[in-house]
Structures are given as structure tokens and as C-alpha cells.
Write a protein that holds these residues in place. Structure first.
Motif, PDB file in Angstrom:
ATOM      1  N   ALA A   1       0.620  -1.247   0.028  1.00  0.00           N
ATOM      2  CA  ALA A   1      -0.038   0.102  -0.074  1.00  0.00           C
ATOM      3  C   ALA A   1       1.019   1.378   0.074  1.00  0.00           C
ATOM      4  O   ALA A   1       1.795   1.163   0.520  1.00  0.00           O
ATOM      5  CB  ALA A   1      -1.082   0.080   1.249  1.00  0.00           C
ATOM      6  N   ILE A   2       0.413   2.211  -0.877  1.00  0.00           N
ATOM      7  CA  ILE A   2       1.321   3.409  -0.588  1.00  0.00           C
ATOM      8  C   ILE A   2       0.220   4.490  -0.381  1.00  0.00           C
ATOM      9  O   ILE A   2      -1.065   4.629  -1.085  1.00  0.00           O
ATOM     10  CB  ILE A   2       2.061   3.812  -2.233  1.00  0.00           C
ATOM     11  CG1 ILE A   2       1.143   4.063  -3.199  1.00  0.00           C
ATOM     12  CG2 ILE A   2       2.991   2.742  -2.343  1.00  0.00           C
ATOM     13  CD1 ILE A   2       1.706   4.731  -4.473  1.00  0.00           C
ATOM     14  N   LEU A   3       0.642   5.611   0.305  1.00  0.00           N
ATOM     15  CA  LEU A   3      -0.215   6.759   0.420  1.00  0.00           C
ATOM     16  C   LEU A   3       0.136   7.894  -0.256  1.00  0.00           C
ATOM     17  O   LEU A   3       1.366   8.307   0.016  1.00  0.00           O
ATOM     18  CB  LEU A   3      -0.344   6.871   1.910  1.00  0.00           C
ATOM     19  CG  LEU A   3      -0.982   8.434   2.301  1.00  0.00           C
ATOM     20  CD1 LEU A   3      -2.523   8.448   1.933  1.00  0.00           C
ATOM     21  CD2 LEU A   3      -0.674   8.664   3.810  1.00  0.00           C
TER      22      LEU A   3
ATOM     23  N   GLU B   1       4.809   5.796   2.243  1.00  0.00           N
ATOM     24  CA  GLU B   1       4.366   7.150   2.354  1.00  0.00           C
ATOM     25  C   GLU B   1       4.925   7.893   1.161  1.00  0.00           C
ATOM     26  O   GLU B   1       6.286   7.782   1.084  1.00  0.00           O
ATOM     27  CB  GLU B   1       4.573   7.700   3.698  1.00  0.00           C
ATOM     28  CG  GLU B   1       3.695   8.825   4.057  1.00  0.00           C
ATOM     29  CD  GLU B   1       3.863   9.374   5.476  1.00  0.00           C
ATOM     30  OE1 GLU B   1       3.221   8.564   6.305  1.00  0.00           O
ATOM     31  OE2 GLU B   1       4.537  10.209   5.971  1.00  0.00           O
ATOM     32  N   VAL B   2       4.208   8.567   0.337  1.00  0.00           N
ATOM     33  CA  VAL B   2       4.697   9.307  -0.813  1.00  0.00           C
ATOM     34  C   VAL B   2       4.235  10.584  -0.484  1.00  0.00           C
ATOM     35  O   VAL B   2       2.909  10.757  -0.623  1.00  0.00           O
ATOM     36  CB  VAL B   2       4.222   8.603  -2.222  1.00  0.00           C
ATOM     37  CG1 VAL B   2       4.787   9.291  -3.408  1.00  0.00           C
ATOM     38  CG2 VAL B   2       4.858   7.288  -2.289  1.00  0.00           C
ATOM     39  N   TRP B   3       4.976  11.783  -0.710  1.00  0.00           N
ATOM     40  CA  TRP B   3       4.733  13.072  -0.326  1.00  0.00           C
ATOM     41  C   TRP B   3       4.531  13.736  -2.016  1.00  0.00           C
ATOM     42  O   TRP B   3       5.507  13.605  -2.534  1.00  0.00           O
ATOM     43  CB  TRP B   3       5.675  13.717   0.508  1.00  0.00           C
ATOM     44  CG  TRP B   3       5.419  15.157   0.332  1.00  0.00           C
ATOM     45  CD1 TRP B   3       4.146  15.739   0.474  1.00  0.00           C
ATOM     46  CD2 TRP B   3       6.396  16.113   0.702  1.00  0.00           C
ATOM     47  NE1 TRP B   3       4.252  17.060   0.623  1.00  0.00           N
ATOM     48  CE2 TRP B   3       5.306  17.546   0.697  1.00  0.00           C
ATOM     49  CE3 TRP B   3       7.665  16.370   0.961  1.00  0.00           C
ATOM     50  CZ2 TRP B   3       6.204  18.686   0.896  1.00  0.00           C
ATOM     51  CZ3 TRP B   3       8.354  17.457   0.819  1.00  0.00           C
ATOM     52  CH2 TRP B   3       7.468  18.743   1.018  1.00  0.00           C
ATOM     53  N   CYS B   4       3.333  14.062  -2.174  1.00  0.00           N
ATOM     54  CA  CYS B   4       3.260  14.719  -3.450  1.00  0.00           C
ATOM     55  C   CYS B   4       3.523  16.337  -3.101  1.00  0.00           C
ATOM     56  O   CYS B   4       2.591  16.872  -2.651  1.00  0.00           O
ATOM     57  CB  CYS B   4       1.454  14.640  -3.947  1.00  0.00           C
ATOM     58  SG  CYS B   4       1.293  12.888  -4.446  1.00  0.00           S
ATOM     59  N   SER B   5       4.519  16.592  -3.334  1.00  0.00           N
ATOM     60  CA  SER B   5       5.322  18.052  -2.931  1.00  0.00           C
ATOM     61  C   SER B   5       4.844  19.271  -3.889  1.00  0.00           C
ATOM     62  O   SER B   5       5.669  19.558  -4.785  1.00  0.00           O
ATOM     63  CB  SER B   5       6.844  18.057  -2.785  1.00  0.00           C
ATOM     64  OG  SER B   5       7.367  19.008  -2.692  1.00  0.00           O
ATOM     65  N   ALA B   6       3.659  19.580  -3.890  1.00  0.00           N
ATOM     66  CA  ALA B   6       3.215  20.759  -4.576  1.00  0.00           C
ATOM     67  C   ALA B   6       3.179  21.772  -3.601  1.00  0.00           C
ATOM     68  O   ALA B   6       2.411  21.797  -2.684  1.00  0.00           O
ATOM     69  CB  ALA B   6       2.068  20.436  -5.307  1.00  0.00           C
ATOM     70  N   PRO B   7       3.509  23.101  -3.867  1.00  0.00           N
ATOM     71  CA  PRO B   7       3.643  24.217  -3.007  1.00  0.00           C
ATOM     72  C   PRO B   7       2.152  24.886  -2.895  1.00  0.00           C
ATOM     73  O   PRO B   7       1.486  24.640  -3.771  1.00  0.00           O
ATOM     74  CB  PRO B   7       4.618  25.166  -3.191  1.00  0.00           C
ATOM     75  CG  PRO B   7       4.800  24.827  -4.885  1.00  0.00           C
ATOM     76  CD  PRO B   7       4.650  23.369  -4.947  1.00  0.00           C
ATOM     77  N   LEU B   8       1.978  25.511  -1.724  1.00  0.00           N
ATOM     78  CA  LEU B   8       0.563  26.055  -1.567  1.00  0.00           C
ATOM     79  C   LEU B   8       0.030  26.827  -2.821  1.00  0.00           C
ATOM     80  O   LEU B   8      -0.909  26.913  -3.295  1.00  0.00           O
ATOM     81  CB  LEU B   8       0.518  26.756  -0.200  1.00  0.00           C
ATOM     82  CG  LEU B   8      -0.842  27.492   0.072  1.00  0.00           C
ATOM     83  CD1 LEU B   8      -1.829  26.412   0.181  1.00  0.00           C
ATOM     84  CD2 LEU B   8      -0.618  28.206   1.524  1.00  0.00           C
ATOM     85  N   ASP B   9       1.099  27.710  -3.131  1.00  0.00           N
ATOM     86  CA  ASP B   9       0.685  28.784  -4.268  1.00  0.00           C
ATOM     87  C   ASP B   9       0.335  28.095  -5.538  1.00  0.00           C
ATOM     88  O   ASP B   9      -0.665  28.690  -6.193  1.00  0.00           O
ATOM     89  CB  ASP B   9       1.673  29.879  -4.671  1.00  0.00           C
ATOM     90  CG  ASP B   9       2.960  29.195  -4.986  1.00  0.00           C
ATOM     91  OD1 ASP B   9       3.439  28.107  -4.619  1.00  0.00           O
ATOM     92  OD2 ASP B   9       3.837  29.842  -5.770  1.00  0.00           O
ATOM     93  N   ILE B  10       0.601  26.869  -5.782  1.00  0.00           N
ATOM     94  CA  ILE B  10       0.370  26.250  -7.033  1.00  0.00           C
ATOM     95  C   ILE B  10      -0.880  25.476  -6.730  1.00  0.00           C
ATOM     96  O   ILE B  10      -1.858  25.467  -7.571  1.00  0.00           O
ATOM     97  CB  ILE B  10       1.627  25.325  -7.410  1.00  0.00           C
ATOM     98  CG1 ILE B  10       2.772  25.948  -7.949  1.00  0.00           C
ATOM     99  CG2 ILE B  10       0.994  24.276  -8.434  1.00  0.00           C
ATOM    100  CD1 ILE B  10       3.940  25.128  -8.501  1.00  0.00           C
TER     101      ILE B  10
ATOM    102  N   PRO C   1       5.533  15.303   5.519  1.00  0.00           N
ATOM    103  CA  PRO C   1       6.199  14.101   6.007  1.00  0.00           C
ATOM    104  C   PRO C   1       7.544  14.082   6.442  1.00  0.00           C
ATOM    105  O   PRO C   1       8.222  14.653   5.769  1.00  0.00           O
ATOM    106  CB  PRO C   1       5.706  12.952   4.808  1.00  0.00           C
ATOM    107  CG  PRO C   1       4.651  13.476   4.132  1.00  0.00           C
ATOM    108  CD  PRO C   1       4.757  15.101   4.269  1.00  0.00           C
ATOM    109  N   ARG C   2       7.949  13.751   7.529  1.00  0.00           N
ATOM    110  CA  ARG C   2       9.431  13.778   7.857  1.00  0.00           C
ATOM    111  C   ARG C   2      10.370  12.766   7.242  1.00  0.00           C
ATOM    112  O   ARG C   2      11.453  13.255   6.787  1.00  0.00           O
ATOM    113  CB  ARG C   2       9.538  13.755   9.428  1.00  0.00           C
ATOM    114  CG  ARG C   2       8.786  14.605  10.286  1.00  0.00           C
ATOM    115  CD  ARG C   2       8.936  14.428  11.709  1.00  0.00           C
ATOM    116  NE  ARG C   2       8.401  15.066  12.567  1.00  0.00           N
ATOM    117  CZ  ARG C   2       8.288  15.286  13.708  1.00  0.00           C
ATOM    118  NH1 ARG C   2       8.759  14.227  14.323  1.00  0.00           N
ATOM    119  NH2 ARG C   2       7.709  15.985  14.672  1.00  0.00           N
TER     120      ARG C   2
END
Length: 199
Positions: free
Chosen positions: A29-31, A127-136, A167-168
Motif C-alpha cells: 500500500a502507498i499513501l 508514504e509518498v509525499w506529493c510535494s506541490a507548494p501552496l501557491d500552485i 512528512p518527515r
């Protein structure tokens, strides 16, 4: 009187190992976690489609879909968000036992919420972090939620009036803010092969 003590787990006729052998890949499983409009659902569906082309067995557990079905009775308080994650983790565990790759696309904004996945799924959880900044994310705003939240119409909205804890130590970081969906999908598939989830 029927109680939990009276319940008995059913006999398993087909093991997880047998299913994995038949499927030709590990169950896991990936999140995909990130801010609203970070591209989690889009990426989940793209990955699901690519796995299907490869003959892999996968299922997408999308936050919005779960909120309108299994978890339709839950709101967005911290307690209810935890219950949303708990139920999703139990569903993911069942799907893993059936030999599937489970792709979960949920905000799960707080570290202790995401820890529930780790506690329930153990080494099967990534755990996979979808790293899109807030402004985008705000520029995208496909559902108009950010605009409503900025006007005070959506209290407790993640990224505006509620926190998102990055995520750390994620298993993988994908730049969904700037990279294309195809590039992010390729990155995930490459990582799957590196981890020997698929070959």
C-alpha cells in the motif's frame, strides 16, 4: 448475546502468498499525501492505469470517493479525520491480503493520522509525499475550495486555516507541483521496481 469474543476469523482458502505468486508482484500500500489540489487523485489514477497495462492488480482508495461512500457519516474534525484514516487502513489491509497494490490518495494532513496507516499496515505501508507548494495548489483550485476557504466559507480547510504537516521521512517525494503527471508516474514505477514490488 453476540459479542466480539464470540467472533471467529474465517478459514483462509487462498493465502496472500498464493495471490502474490499468481499476480506476479508483491501486495503493498502507498499513501499519496499532500495539500488539497496537489495532484494526488490524478497521480493515483495514472499509476493505476499503468499498473493495469502491466497486468498488475491494483485498487485506488480515493479520499473523495471514500468520503461519499464508506465514510459519508464523517466530518472533518480531527477525531473524524482519524476515523477516516482508521477505516481506510482497515480496507487497505483487506485488499493487501487479497494480493493487491493499494494506492491511497488522501490528504491525511497530520503526522499522527498517517501513523495510523503505519501501525495497521506495518512494512506494507509506504508514504509518498506529493510535494506541490501552496501557491500552485491555490492556482489550480479545481473545486474552488481554496477560494471559499479564503472567504471563511470552509473553516478548518487544510493549507488555509488548518495545518498540513510535511512528512518527515517519506519513502518517496514526487514534485507534483512542477513535474508532469507522466514523469511522476514513471518515478513511482521506477521506485516500485527498486523496492522489488514489481519486476
Amino acid at each position: 448475546m453476540l459479542t466480539l469474543n464470540n467472533l471467529q476469523a474465517p478459514q483462509i482458502s487462498v493465502s496472500r502468498g498464493q495471490r502474490e505468486a499468481a499476480n506476479g508482484h508483491r501486495a503493498t500500500a502507498i499513501l499519496l499525501t499532500g495539500l488539497p489540489a496537489a495532484g494526488k487523485s490524478t497521480l493515483a489514477q495514472a499509476l493505476h492505469a499503468e499498473l493495469f497495462k502491466l497486468g498488475m492488480q491494483s485498487t485506488v482508495l480515493d479520499g473523495d470517493a471514500l468520503r461519499s461512500t464508506l465514510n459519508a457519516d464523517l466530518g472533518f474534525s480531527e477525531t473524524e479525520r482519524r476515523e477516516n484514516v482508521r477505516r481506510t487502513s482497515e480496507l487497505a489491509a483487506l485488499l493487501i491480503d487479497s494480493g493487491q497494490i493499494v494506492i491511497m490518495a488522501l490528504i491525511a494532513p497530520l503526522a499522527d493520522q498517517r501513523a495510523l496507516f503505519a501501525q495497521r499496515l506495518g512494512r506494507d505501508y509506504h508514504e509518498v509525499w506529493c510535494s506541490a507548494p501552496l501557491d500552485i495548489c491555490e492556482q489550480r483550485d479545481p473545486k474552488g475550495h481554496y477560494a471559499r476557504a479564503r472567504c471563511g466559507q470552509l473553516p478548518g480547510f487544510t493549507g488555509v486555516s488548518a495545518a498540513y504537516e510535511v512528512p518527515r521521512d517519506p519513502a518517496l517525494v514526487v514534485d507534483t507541483g512542477r513535474a508532469s503527471v507522466n514523469d511522476c508516474t514513471v518515478q513511482l514505477l521506477t521506485w516500485f521496481r527498486t523496492c522489488e514490488i514489481i519486476v
